[in-house]
Design a protein around this motif. Structure first.
Motif, PDB file in Angstrom:
ATOM      1  N   MET A 344       0.839  -1.201   0.000  1.00  0.00           N
ATOM      2  CA  MET A 344       0.000   0.000   0.000  1.00  0.00           C
ATOM      3  C   MET A 344       0.873   1.249   0.000  1.00  0.00           C
ATOM      4  SD  MET A 344      -3.123   1.159  -0.093  1.00  0.00           S
ATOM      5  CE  MET A 344      -4.149  -0.248   0.360  1.00  0.00           C
ATOM      6  N   ARG A 345       0.579   2.155  -0.876  1.00  0.00           N
ATOM      7  CA  ARG A 345       1.259   3.437  -0.915  1.00  0.00           C
ATOM      8  C   ARG A 345       0.298   4.497  -0.391  1.00  0.00           C
ATOM      9  NH1 ARG A 345       4.282  -0.078  -2.127  1.00  0.00           N
ATOM     10  NH2 ARG A 345       5.812  -0.162  -3.836  1.00  0.00           N
ATOM     11  N   VAL A 346       0.785   5.328   0.514  1.00  0.00           N
ATOM     12  CA  VAL A 346      -0.043   6.388   1.084  1.00  0.00           C
ATOM     13  C   VAL A 346       0.682   7.713   0.910  1.00  0.00           C
ATOM     14  CG1 VAL A 346      -1.197   7.272   3.147  1.00  0.00           C
ATOM     15  CG2 VAL A 346      -1.069   4.801   2.752  1.00  0.00           C
ATOM     16  N   SER A 347      -0.043   8.728   0.457  1.00  0.00           N
ATOM     17  CA  SER A 347       0.536  10.046   0.226  1.00  0.00           C
ATOM     18  C   SER A 347      -0.463  11.101   0.674  1.00  0.00           C
ATOM     19  CB  SER A 347       0.878  10.210  -1.254  1.00  0.00           C
ATOM     20  OG  SER A 347       1.462  11.466  -1.507  1.00  0.00           O
ATOM     21  N   VAL A 348      -0.010  12.329   0.705  1.00  0.00           N
ATOM     22  CA  VAL A 348      -0.884  13.463   1.019  1.00  0.00           C
ATOM     23  C   VAL A 348      -0.717  14.495  -0.083  1.00  0.00           C
ATOM     24  CG1 VAL A 348      -1.360  15.330   2.648  1.00  0.00           C
ATOM     25  CG2 VAL A 348      -0.748  13.062   3.508  1.00  0.00           C
ATOM     26  N   ASP A 349      -1.829  14.979  -0.630  1.00  0.00           N
ATOM     27  CA  ASP A 349      -1.724  15.944  -1.735  1.00  0.00           C
ATOM     28  C   ASP A 349      -1.531  17.365  -1.207  1.00  0.00           C
ATOM     29  OD1 ASP A 349      -4.210  16.891  -0.949  1.00  0.00           O
ATOM     30  OD2 ASP A 349      -5.299  16.060  -2.654  1.00  0.00           O
ATOM     31  N   ALA A 350      -1.474  18.300  -2.121  1.00  0.00           N
ATOM     32  CA  ALA A 350      -1.200  19.694  -1.754  1.00  0.00           C
ATOM     33  C   ALA A 350      -2.290  20.294  -0.874  1.00  0.00           C
ATOM     34  CB  ALA A 350      -1.034  20.527  -3.023  1.00  0.00           C
ATOM     35  N   TYR A 351      -3.464  19.667  -0.863  1.00  0.00           N
ATOM     36  CA  TYR A 351      -4.569  20.184  -0.057  1.00  0.00           C
ATOM     37  C   TYR A 351      -4.689  19.467   1.289  1.00  0.00           C
ATOM     38  CZ  TYR A 351      -5.751  22.096  -4.609  1.00  0.00           C
ATOM     39  OH  TYR A 351      -5.700  22.759  -5.820  1.00  0.00           O
ATOM     40  N   GLY A 352      -3.734  18.574   1.563  1.00  0.00           N
ATOM     41  CA  GLY A 352      -3.751  17.863   2.837  1.00  0.00           C
ATOM     42  C   GLY A 352      -4.629  16.637   2.866  1.00  0.00           C
ATOM     43  N   GLU A 353      -5.113  16.187   1.704  1.00  0.00           N
ATOM     44  CA  GLU A 353      -5.964  14.995   1.663  1.00  0.00           C
ATOM     45  C   GLU A 353      -5.103  13.746   1.547  1.00  0.00           C
ATOM     46  OE1 GLU A 353      -9.840  13.107  -0.662  1.00  0.00           O
ATOM     47  OE2 GLU A 353      -8.910  14.952  -1.403  1.00  0.00           O
ATOM     48  N   VAL A 354      -5.473  12.728   2.303  1.00  0.00           N
ATOM     49  CA  VAL A 354      -4.749  11.458   2.279  1.00  0.00           C
ATOM     50  C   VAL A 354      -5.174  10.669   1.039  1.00  0.00           C
ATOM     51  CG1 VAL A 354      -4.338   9.288   3.503  1.00  0.00           C
ATOM     52  CG2 VAL A 354      -4.576  11.427   4.789  1.00  0.00           C
ATOM     53  N   LEU A 355      -4.176  10.189   0.288  1.00  0.00           N
ATOM     54  CA  LEU A 355      -4.397   9.412  -0.928  1.00  0.00           C
ATOM     55  C   LEU A 355      -3.828   8.014  -0.744  1.00  0.00           C
ATOM     56  CD1 LEU A 355      -3.166  12.059  -3.552  1.00  0.00           C
ATOM     57  CD2 LEU A 355      -5.421  11.889  -2.477  1.00  0.00           C
ATOM     58  N   ALA A 356      -4.403   7.046  -1.443  1.00  0.00           N
ATOM     59  CA  ALA A 356      -3.935   5.663  -1.327  1.00  0.00           C
ATOM     60  C   ALA A 356      -3.831   5.014  -2.694  1.00  0.00           C
ATOM     61  CB  ALA A 356      -4.880   4.854  -0.444  1.00  0.00           C
ATOM     62  N   ARG A 357      -2.875   4.114  -2.810  1.00  0.00           N
ATOM     63  CA  ARG A 357      -2.671   3.358  -4.044  1.00  0.00           C
ATOM     64  C   ARG A 357      -2.240   1.947  -3.644  1.00  0.00           C
ATOM     65  NH1 ARG A 357      -1.386   4.246  -9.451  1.00  0.00           N
ATOM     66  NH2 ARG A 357       0.147   2.824 -10.364  1.00  0.00           N
ATOM     67  N   HIS A 382      -8.746   8.918  -3.504  1.00  0.00           N
ATOM     68  CA  HIS A 382      -8.888  10.058  -2.600  1.00  0.00           C
ATOM     69  C   HIS A 382      -9.775   9.658  -1.424  1.00  0.00           C
ATOM     70  CE1 HIS A 382      -7.225  13.514  -5.081  1.00  0.00           C
ATOM     71  NE2 HIS A 382      -7.066  12.440  -5.843  1.00  0.00           N
ATOM     72  N   THR A 383      -9.181   9.604  -0.239  1.00  0.00           N
ATOM     73  CA  THR A 383      -9.902   9.117   0.941  1.00  0.00           C
ATOM     74  C   THR A 383     -10.923  10.110   1.471  1.00  0.00           C
ATOM     75  OG1 THR A 383      -8.316  10.011   2.543  1.00  0.00           O
ATOM     76  CG2 THR A 383      -7.860   7.808   1.633  1.00  0.00           C
ATOM     77  N   ASP A 398      -8.085  15.352  10.380  1.00  0.00           N
ATOM     78  CA  ASP A 398      -9.411  15.926  10.172  1.00  0.00           C
ATOM     79  C   ASP A 398     -10.121  15.112   9.115  1.00  0.00           C
ATOM     80  OD1 ASP A 398     -11.590  17.520  10.365  1.00  0.00           O
ATOM     81  OD2 ASP A 398     -10.642  19.359   9.674  1.00  0.00           O
ATOM     82  N   ARG A 399     -11.421  15.295   9.022  1.00  0.00           N
ATOM     83  CA  ARG A 399     -12.203  14.572   8.032  1.00  0.00           C
ATOM     84  C   ARG A 399     -12.695  15.567   7.002  1.00  0.00           C
ATOM     85  NH1 ARG A 399     -14.687  11.823  11.595  1.00  0.00           N
ATOM     86  NH2 ARG A 399     -13.097  10.223  11.581  1.00  0.00           N
ATOM     87  N   LYS A 400     -12.107  15.499   5.819  1.00  0.00           N
ATOM     88  CA  LYS A 400     -12.478  16.467   4.795  1.00  0.00           C
ATOM     89  C   LYS A 400     -13.927  16.265   4.367  1.00  0.00           C
ATOM     90  CE  LYS A 400      -9.486  17.550   1.571  1.00  0.00           C
ATOM     91  NZ  LYS A 400      -9.137  18.932   1.877  1.00  0.00           N
ATOM     92  N   LYS A 401     -14.354  15.022   4.313  1.00  0.00           N
ATOM     93  CA  LYS A 401     -15.752  14.766   4.029  1.00  0.00           C
ATOM     94  C   LYS A 401     -16.568  15.049   5.290  1.00  0.00           C
ATOM     95  CE  LYS A 401     -14.621  10.801   1.068  1.00  0.00           C
ATOM     96  NZ  LYS A 401     -14.774   9.352   0.924  1.00  0.00           N
ATOM     97  N   ASP A 402     -17.805  15.396   5.119  1.00  0.00           N
ATOM     98  CA  ASP A 402     -18.664  15.626   6.284  1.00  0.00           C
ATOM     99  C   ASP A 402     -19.279  14.310   6.732  1.00  0.00           C
ATOM    100  OD1 ASP A 402     -19.620  18.764   4.896  1.00  0.00           O
ATOM    101  OD2 ASP A 402     -18.264  18.388   6.568  1.00  0.00           O
ATOM    102  N   VAL A 403     -18.421  13.393   7.119  1.00  0.00           N
ATOM    103  CA  VAL A 403     -18.880  12.106   7.593  1.00  0.00           C
ATOM    104  C   VAL A 403     -18.594  12.029   9.083  1.00  0.00           C
ATOM    105  CG1 VAL A 403     -16.722  10.890   7.111  1.00  0.00           C
ATOM    106  CG2 VAL A 403     -18.854   9.607   7.199  1.00  0.00           C
TER     107      VAL A 403
END
Length: 509
Positions: A344-357, A382-383, A398-403
């Motif tokens: 699993m690859r995990v990264s964070v984009d320029a907006y601070g969102e956690v990404l996975a591959r 995009h998580t 933080d949770r970018k989605k309103d979940v």
């Protein structure tokens, strides 16, 4: 040589290597007659019978077979009897309302619906080609008649399950997972968690949750005895750990809290110094992690993931380098989401969102190509969660989605807002998650009433209970004169949440 991966591999190994070993201990307290103890050979026989009966009904490869049930051996059997011969298994959240269940069954196009007798009222109005109540009467046809199913040549890229998640939209999305993704999630999870043939697993986690996070597969393949728990109760969890010699479980933070609350009734605490508990759903407070080690004597392991990642993305398990740390320091280290798992690859984009591959990211959302395209961009999922990756360790901030995650269950704030707003005396509403020691977060509705309204908190909560599953309904309601909006009329929920989370390091609990 390449041999396609299939969930049937786990069943085949259990039957071949552990034919006489008990691999399931069914829940004894249920309306449908319990299966009791089931061996590897018998469990495989029942899965084949289920597949053969689907053949007899004319249910073809790729058709969807939905099931709504609390944890049970029958539910577990379908992960193999349905998916293992090319159909698509759709485990449905048994806590949902009749309308919510009807949407899922219709959306996935299920031609078969299996249901637990305790949930008969929930599915009473559903029109499905084959609607079957699980239990003693149906067992003969579905599980107990010796028949061989038509062969299916495994295709690792075929969809094996569809798991519906509320996410942040008013309508749930069906997460397609392939045989390959489920196989790799289960194997990777089992490897990282150290699952072995001497283990005993307790199903405190609902099996509809990402197929029991994949532990149904991983445990069966290793001949692990799986003890089924139908309804969560702290004292009963500890009793079963004691009775069956349980060595590990997966759980939401609320389940851990229930065990901690019940622990004073037991001396010594069952599972002390042998139990490991794998926790996800929302990061529990550091104090809770410390109490798990001190009061229960269990190893605390934290993972992070989503239904879309099957779910394993990261794991945080105590390292040898931490052995000499003070308990509070060790607990602080374990509070992070952890490091990416193998593959699993995990990264964070320029907006601070956690990404996975990785290999067990979803194939796509069932019949929702636009949602799929929005979630998987340039090969990265995009998580919707905000966080950081430092020194190979992922921290969710933080949770970018309103979940809202309450007791390990995802709650869509938009869905709750729709239910609240349907009351004629509600002028405006915003739904947020607020911190809770027991549930991680609870649902709060901030409401502006219509002019002259005398609507009460109790009446409005009762109104939402007619439209939503109980865990989604607001636990508290605050009435306000107005909800502050931007110049373009948008609510800024992070500002609405801020006062309730003041003093906490993270905006998730």
């Amino acid at each position: 040589m390449k041999v396609d991966l299939s969930v049937i591999d786990f069943l085949d190994r259990a039957e071949t290597v552990f034919p006489d070993r008990v691999v399931f201990v069914d829940e004894p307290d249920q309306i449908a007659e319990s299966w009791g103890e089931v061996t590897g050979a018998e469990f495989a026989r029942r899965a084949r019978n289920q597949a053969a009966h689907l053949d007899a009904l004319g249910i073809g490869v790729g058709e969807r077979v939905a099931i709504i049930s609390q944890n049970s051996a029958r539910l577990a059997c379908g992960f193999f009897g349905v998916s293992g011969w090319g159909r698509v298994y759709v485990p449905v959240n048994f806590r949902l309302s009749p309308a919510e269940v009807a949407y899922i069954v219709d959306h996935c196009g299920a031609t078969v619906l299996l249901y637990d007798p305790e949930l008969a009222d929930t599915v009473a109005d559903l029109d499905v080609a084959h609607k079957v109540m699980l239990g003693t009467d149906s067992d003969v046809e579905w599980f107990f008649t010796d028949r061989e199913p038509a062969p299916w040549e495994p295709d690792e890229d075929a969809t094996a399950t569809i798991n519906y998640t509320s996410g942040t939209t008013a309508r749930p999305k069906g997460v397609e997972q392939t045989h390959r993704s489920l196989w790799l999630n289960a194997s990777t999870f089992g490897w990282h968690a150290g699952v072995n043939e001497r283990d005993v697993y307790l199903h405190t986690l609902p099996m509809f949750h990402c197929n029991g996070w994949g532990m149904v597969y991983a445990s069966l393949g290793m001949g692990v005895k799986q003890v089924v728990l139908r309804k969560v109760d702290g004292a009963e969890i500890l009793r079963r750990i004691d009775r069956h010699g349980v060595t590990f479980a997966c759980a939401a933070p609320a389940v851990v809290a229930a065990a901690l609350e019940a622990a004073p009734e037991f001396d010594p605490v069952p599972g002390r110094d042998r139990m490991r508990v794998i926790v996800a759903g929302a990061p529990p407070p550091t104090q809770t992690i410390e109490r798990v080690e001190a009061e229960l004597g269990w190893e605390f392991i934290q993972i992070y993931g989503l239904t879309e990642t099957a779910p394993l993305m990261t794991m945080n398990r105590c390292r040898s380098e931490w052995d000499d740390l003070a308990p509070s320091e060790r607990a602080s280290n374990l509070a992070a989401a952890g490091s990416p798992t193998i593959g699993m690859r995990v990264s964070v984009d320029a907006y601070g969102e956690v990404l996975a591959r990785g290999n067990h990211v979803l194939e796509g959302y069932w019949a929702q190509p636009e949602a799929t395209a929005a979630a998987i961009v340039d090969g990265w999922f995009h998580t919707g969660d905000g966080g950081t990756v430092e020194g190979g360790v992922v921290t969710i901030s933080d949770r970018k989605k309103d979940v809202i995650i309450s007791g390990g269950e995802n709650v869509s704030s938009i869905e709750v807002e729709d239910a609240v707003f349907s009351h004629p005396e509600v002028a405006e509403v915003a739904v947020i998650g607020v911190p809770s020691d027991k549930w991680g977060e609870t649902v709060m509705a901030l409401v502006v009433r219509t002019d002259g309204s005398t609507l009460t908190e109790e009446a409005l909560i009762a109104h939402t209970r007619q439209r939503l599953a109980g865990y989604k309904c607001p636990k508290t309601i605050e009435f306000r004169e107005e909800l502050v909006r931007t110049a373009t009329g948008k609510l800024q929920k992070f500002k609405l949440r801020a006062p309730y989370w003041e003093g906490l390091d993270r905006q998730v609990n």
